[in-house]
Design an enzyme around this catalytic site. Structure first.
Site, PDB file in Angstrom:
ATOM      1  N   LEU A   2       2.210   6.847 -18.386  1.00 17.01           N
ATOM      2  CA  LEU A   2       1.256   6.622 -19.482  1.00 17.01           C
ATOM      3  C   LEU A   2       0.947   7.933 -20.205  1.00 17.01           C
ATOM      4  O   LEU A   2       0.653   7.955 -21.393  1.00 17.01           O
ATOM      5  CB  LEU A   2      -0.039   6.012 -18.949  1.00 17.01           C
ATOM      6  CG  LEU A   2       0.072   4.661 -18.240  1.00 17.01           C
ATOM      7  CD1 LEU A   2      -1.317   4.114 -17.939  1.00 17.01           C
ATOM      8  CD2 LEU A   2       0.869   3.668 -19.075  1.00 17.01           C
ATOM      9  N   SER A  38     -11.403  -2.197  -8.717  1.00 18.33           N
ATOM     10  CA  SER A  38     -11.346  -2.379  -7.263  1.00 18.33           C
ATOM     11  C   SER A  38     -12.739  -2.521  -6.682  1.00 18.33           C
ATOM     12  O   SER A  38     -13.699  -1.950  -7.203  1.00 18.33           O
ATOM     13  CB  SER A  38     -10.652  -1.165  -6.630  1.00 18.33           C
ATOM     14  OG  SER A  38     -10.846  -1.152  -5.230  1.00 18.33           O
ATOM     15  N   LYS A  55     -11.534   4.692 -10.693  1.00 18.98           N
ATOM     16  CA  LYS A  55     -11.704   3.302 -11.146  1.00 18.98           C
ATOM     17  C   LYS A  55     -13.058   3.141 -11.828  1.00 18.98           C
ATOM     18  O   LYS A  55     -13.181   2.541 -12.900  1.00 18.98           O
ATOM     19  CB  LYS A  55     -11.581   2.338  -9.956  1.00 18.98           C
ATOM     20  CG  LYS A  55     -10.177   2.228  -9.387  1.00 18.98           C
ATOM     21  CD  LYS A  55      -9.196   1.643 -10.395  1.00 18.98           C
ATOM     22  CE  LYS A  55      -7.829   1.419  -9.775  1.00 18.98           C
ATOM     23  NZ  LYS A  55      -6.853   0.896 -10.739  1.00 18.98           N
ATOM     24  N   TYR A  84       3.136  -3.858  -6.600  1.00 22.89           N
ATOM     25  CA  TYR A  84       2.857  -5.039  -5.773  1.00 22.89           C
ATOM     26  C   TYR A  84       2.091  -6.092  -6.593  1.00 22.89           C
ATOM     27  O   TYR A  84       2.540  -7.225  -6.741  1.00 22.89           O
ATOM     28  CB  TYR A  84       2.065  -4.585  -4.554  1.00 22.89           C
ATOM     29  CG  TYR A  84       1.519  -5.659  -3.640  1.00 22.89           C
ATOM     30  CD1 TYR A  84       0.231  -5.580  -3.133  1.00 22.89           C
ATOM     31  CD2 TYR A  84       2.305  -6.747  -3.250  1.00 22.89           C
ATOM     32  CE1 TYR A  84      -0.274  -6.553  -2.275  1.00 22.89           C
ATOM     33  CE2 TYR A  84       1.817  -7.718  -2.382  1.00 22.89           C
ATOM     34  CZ  TYR A  84       0.521  -7.617  -1.907  1.00 22.89           C
ATOM     35  OH  TYR A  84       0.022  -8.591  -1.055  1.00 22.89           O
ATOM     36  N   PHE A 134     -10.647  -7.371  -4.222  1.00 22.06           N
ATOM     37  CA  PHE A 134     -11.036  -7.121  -2.847  1.00 22.06           C
ATOM     38  C   PHE A 134      -9.772  -6.739  -2.075  1.00 22.06           C
ATOM     39  O   PHE A 134      -9.143  -5.724  -2.464  1.00 22.06           O
ATOM     40  CB  PHE A 134     -11.879  -8.307  -2.331  1.00 22.06           C
ATOM     41  CG  PHE A 134     -13.286  -8.135  -2.841  1.00 22.06           C
ATOM     42  CD1 PHE A 134     -13.597  -8.333  -4.182  1.00 22.06           C
ATOM     43  CD2 PHE A 134     -14.287  -7.674  -2.003  1.00 22.06           C
ATOM     44  CE1 PHE A 134     -14.877  -8.085  -4.678  1.00 22.06           C
ATOM     45  CE2 PHE A 134     -15.585  -7.440  -2.492  1.00 22.06           C
ATOM     46  CZ  PHE A 134     -15.865  -7.639  -3.820  1.00 22.06           C
ATOM     47  N   GLY A 162     -14.752   6.929   6.349  1.00 19.66           N
ATOM     48  CA  GLY A 162     -14.911   6.298   5.035  1.00 19.66           C
ATOM     49  C   GLY A 162     -14.951   4.789   5.079  1.00 19.66           C
ATOM     50  O   GLY A 162     -15.332   4.141   4.096  1.00 19.66           O
ATOM     51  N   ASN A 165      -2.692   0.252   4.828  1.00 18.55           N
ATOM     52  CA  ASN A 165      -3.436  -0.999   4.825  1.00 18.55           C
ATOM     53  C   ASN A 165      -3.055  -1.894   5.995  1.00 18.55           C
ATOM     54  O   ASN A 165      -1.967  -1.816   6.555  1.00 18.55           O
ATOM     55  CB  ASN A 165      -3.204  -1.749   3.495  1.00 18.55           C
ATOM     56  CG  ASN A 165      -3.779  -0.999   2.301  1.00 18.55           C
ATOM     57  OD1 ASN A 165      -3.156  -0.874   1.285  1.00 18.55           O
ATOM     58  ND2 ASN A 165      -4.986  -0.473   2.437  1.00 18.55           N
ATOM     59  N   TYR A 181     -10.291   8.175  -5.479  1.00 23.14           N
ATOM     60  CA  TYR A 181      -9.633   6.977  -6.020  1.00 23.14           C
ATOM     61  C   TYR A 181     -10.678   6.033  -6.614  1.00 23.14           C
ATOM     62  O   TYR A 181     -10.574   5.622  -7.774  1.00 23.14           O
ATOM     63  CB  TYR A 181      -8.845   6.262  -4.928  1.00 23.14           C
ATOM     64  CG  TYR A 181      -8.553   4.824  -5.275  1.00 23.14           C
ATOM     65  CD1 TYR A 181      -9.253   3.793  -4.664  1.00 23.14           C
ATOM     66  CD2 TYR A 181      -7.621   4.513  -6.259  1.00 23.14           C
ATOM     67  CE1 TYR A 181      -9.016   2.477  -5.027  1.00 23.14           C
ATOM     68  CE2 TYR A 181      -7.379   3.195  -6.622  1.00 23.14           C
ATOM     69  CZ  TYR A 181      -8.094   2.178  -6.000  1.00 23.14           C
ATOM     70  OH  TYR A 181      -7.874   0.874  -6.363  1.00 23.14           O
TER      71      TYR A 181
HETATM   72  C1  WQD Z   1      -8.792  -3.352   6.115  1.00 22.01           C
HETATM   73  C2  WQD Z   1      -9.473  -3.392   7.487  1.00 22.01           C
HETATM   74  C3  WQD Z   1      -9.751  -1.223   8.445  1.00 22.01           C
HETATM   75  C4  WQD Z   1      -5.431  -0.463   8.916  1.00 22.01           C
HETATM   76  C5  WQD Z   1      -8.355  -0.378   0.880  1.00 22.01           C
HETATM   77  C6  WQD Z   1      -8.876   0.398  -0.295  1.00 22.01           C
HETATM   78  C7  WQD Z   1      -9.179  -0.544  -1.430  1.00 22.01           C
HETATM   79  C8  WQD Z   1      -7.970  -1.375  -1.748  1.00 22.01           C
HETATM   80  C9  WQD Z   1      -7.502  -2.131  -0.500  1.00 22.01           C
HETATM   81  C10 WQD Z   1      -6.842  -0.310  -3.571  1.00 22.01           C
HETATM   82  C11 WQD Z   1     -10.498  -2.292   7.664  1.00 22.01           C
HETATM   83  C12 WQD Z   1      -8.794  -2.055   9.286  1.00 22.01           C
HETATM   84  C13 WQD Z   1      -6.649  -1.040   8.604  1.00 22.01           C
HETATM   85  C14 WQD Z   1      -5.095  -0.220  10.278  1.00 22.01           C
HETATM   86  C15 WQD Z   1      -7.208  -1.160  10.940  1.00 22.01           C
HETATM   87  N1  WQD Z   1      -6.933  -0.554  -2.264  1.00 22.01           N
HETATM   88  N2  WQD Z   1      -7.514  -1.383   9.611  1.00 22.01           N
HETATM   89  N3  WQD Z   1      -6.002  -0.580  11.252  1.00 22.01           N
HETATM   90  O1  WQD Z   1      -9.778  -0.049   3.568  1.00 22.01           O
HETATM   91  O2  WQD Z   1     -10.633  -2.428   3.135  1.00 22.01           O
HETATM   92  O3  WQD Z   1      -9.368  -1.226   1.352  1.00 22.01           O
HETATM   93  O4  WQD Z   1      -7.234  -1.138   0.509  1.00 22.01           O
HETATM   94  O5  WQD Z   1      -7.453  -0.814  -4.460  1.00 22.01           O
HETATM   95  O6  WQD Z   1      -9.533   0.241  -2.545  1.00 22.01           O
HETATM   96  O7  WQD Z   1     -10.089   1.012   0.089  1.00 22.01           O
HETATM   97  O8  WQD Z   1      -8.154  -2.002   3.355  1.00 22.01           O
HETATM   98  O9  WQD Z   1      -6.221  -2.708   4.681  1.00 22.01           O
HETATM   99  O10 WQD Z   1      -6.919  -0.266   4.767  1.00 22.01           O
HETATM  100  O11 WQD Z   1      -8.322  -2.007   5.907  1.00 22.01           O
HETATM  101  O12 WQD Z   1      -8.014  -1.471  11.847  1.00 22.01           O
HETATM  102  O13 WQD Z   1      -4.003   0.333  10.616  1.00 22.01           O
HETATM  103  O14 WQD Z   1      -8.480  -3.181   8.494  1.00 22.01           O
HETATM  104  O15 WQD Z   1     -10.626  -0.449   9.278  1.00 22.01           O
HETATM  105  O16 WQD Z   1     -11.562  -2.803   8.454  1.00 22.01           O
HETATM  106  P1  WQD Z   1      -9.589  -1.385   2.935  1.00 22.01           P
HETATM  107  P2  WQD Z   1      -7.314  -1.708   4.678  1.00 22.01           P
END
Ligand code: WQD
Length: 345
Positions: free
Chosen positions: A59, A124, A152, A11, A177, A293, A198, A148
């Site tokens: 890799l 990250s 990093k 992506y 972010f 988490g 996500n 994970y």
């Molecule tokens: C975003 C917000 C959820 C899904 C993660 C990894 C981070 C990076 C990005 C790799 C949060 C809420 C989510 C859903 C929801 N990945 N949510 N319902 O957890 O901030 O970050 O992805 O590098 O390392 O930790 O992203 O998109 O999962 O969540 O309510 O079905 O949306 O609780 O508040 P996150 P996310």
């Protein structure tokens, strides 16, 4: 001279390859396609009109990785390859340590062997762990809370030690972010395997009718509407940040970390409402319990990247939602192309 892009079919990788090619760089791509599709690279060529070498290898495949450095004059590396699902990393940590850390060590050893010491690394915001201190700066205490994030963080530390041992290394650690959105063409985008973890890909799949409703993970956080707040950044802005970091590592030596975010946080419900407003689509949801988490609030202070890289995120959440939606509607099965879909019947 070429830039080696590991994970270039992914992506972030595919969007970064488009920006590199459009900026006039020659690139070589390595990707084991464990969580990506070669179709994305065909579309990189479609969008830029430029060809490049692609090696579908891991890799950890040292002989083939050495062959790439032998057959190409690699000037610098943008290292994006890595497994990245937080939840999965908790259940299969050894797969994450082997793939992410061992793979990176093999890459760094080969770079050292061929005297290629300029690298931009995909890190990250997860390395900041569960800090409630916002906005997050590059000096915010580090403390990953899952396998994970620990991979990093460990890779960042390995590169800092590498620089101590040889100060001619030039290293940029880019702490992403929350990347969302897609190339404006609708031809590149996020293509998660199975049910998305996500937020944005889950929203787009609900909006298109593929999933019934969004589960909002908790509305009892200390935020305006109780739902989680994150710093969403358009993937094209993120890709541009890699080009600015590449320019920096080409000119200097040293190790520097940079937050790549907008500096603006939005709640889950704000994202849902924005998405519904700009697309006209409904996103049914229900509030459920918090996800293990998760933290309540996470957004960046991106001013160091602005000051030292001359980079700033330009795109807002309206554009992020619209571009995500255009990708979803134009590619209902992601990169699965017609003949593959027929083969899957
Ligand atoms: C975003 C917000 C959820 C899904 C993660 C990894 C981070 C990076 C990005 C790799 C949060 C809420 C989510 C859903 C929801 N990945 N949510 N319902 O957890 O901030 O970050 O992805 O590098 O390392 O930790 O992203 O998109 O999962 O969540 O309510 O079905 O949306 O609780 O508040 P996150 P996310």
């Amino acid at each position: 001279m070429a830039i080696l892009v590991t994970g270039g079919a992914g992506y972030i990788g595919s969007h970064t390859c488009v920006e590199l090619l459009n900026a006039g760089y020659d690139i070589v791509v390595v990707d084991n396609l464990s969580n990506s599709s070669a179709e994305s690279l065909l579309r990189v060529t479609e969008l830029t009109g430029k060809e490049f070498e692609f090696y579908p290898i891991s890799l950890n495949n040292r002989p083939d990785m050495e062959g790439i450095f032998r057959n190409h004059k690699i000037e610098a590396v943008i290292h994006l390859a890595g497994l990245k699902a937080v939840g999965e990393s908790v259940s299969v940590p050894l797969r994450y340590y082997h793939n992410n850390i061992s793979g990176s060590i093999v890459l760094f050893e080969i770079m050292q062997e061929f005297a290629v010491k300029k690298i931009v690394f995909s890190s990250s915001a997860t390395v900041y762990g569960t800090t409630e201190q916002v906005p997050i700066t590059e000096n915010t205490p580090l403390g990953a809370t899952n396998a994970y994030g620990r991979t990093k963080l460990m890779i960042e530390e390995i590169m800092r030690d590498l620089h101590v041992s040889d100060p001619t290394w030039s290293i940029a650690l880019l702490r992403y972010f929350n990347p969302i959105g897609a190339h404006e063409s609708g031809r590149l985008g996020e293509d998660p395997n199975g049910i998305p973890n996500n937020l944005m890909p889950y929203i787009t799949q609900v909006a298109v009718g593929g999933l019934k409703e969004l589960q909002v993970y908790g509305n009892d956080y200390a935020t305006t509407d109780g739902t989680g707040v994150r710093d969403y950044i358009h993937v094209v802005d993120l890709a541009q940040g890699h080009l600015k970091a590449l320019e920096k590592v080409m000119e200097t030596t040293g190790v520097e970390a940079y937050n790549l975010g907008t500096g603006q946080g939005y709640s889950v419900l704000e994202m849902v409402r924005t998405f519904e407003r700009v697309t006209g689509r409904s996103v049914p949801y229900k509030i459920t319990s918090r996800r293990a988490g998760d933290i309540g609030v996470c957004y960046s202070d991106p001013t160091k990247a602005e000051r030292e890289l001359g980079w700033i995120a330009l795109k807002g959440i309206d554009e992020m939602c619209l571009d995500s939606w255009r990708w979803q509607t134009g590619n209902p099965r992601g990169y699965l192309v017609e003949n593959e879909m027929l083969a899957n019947i």
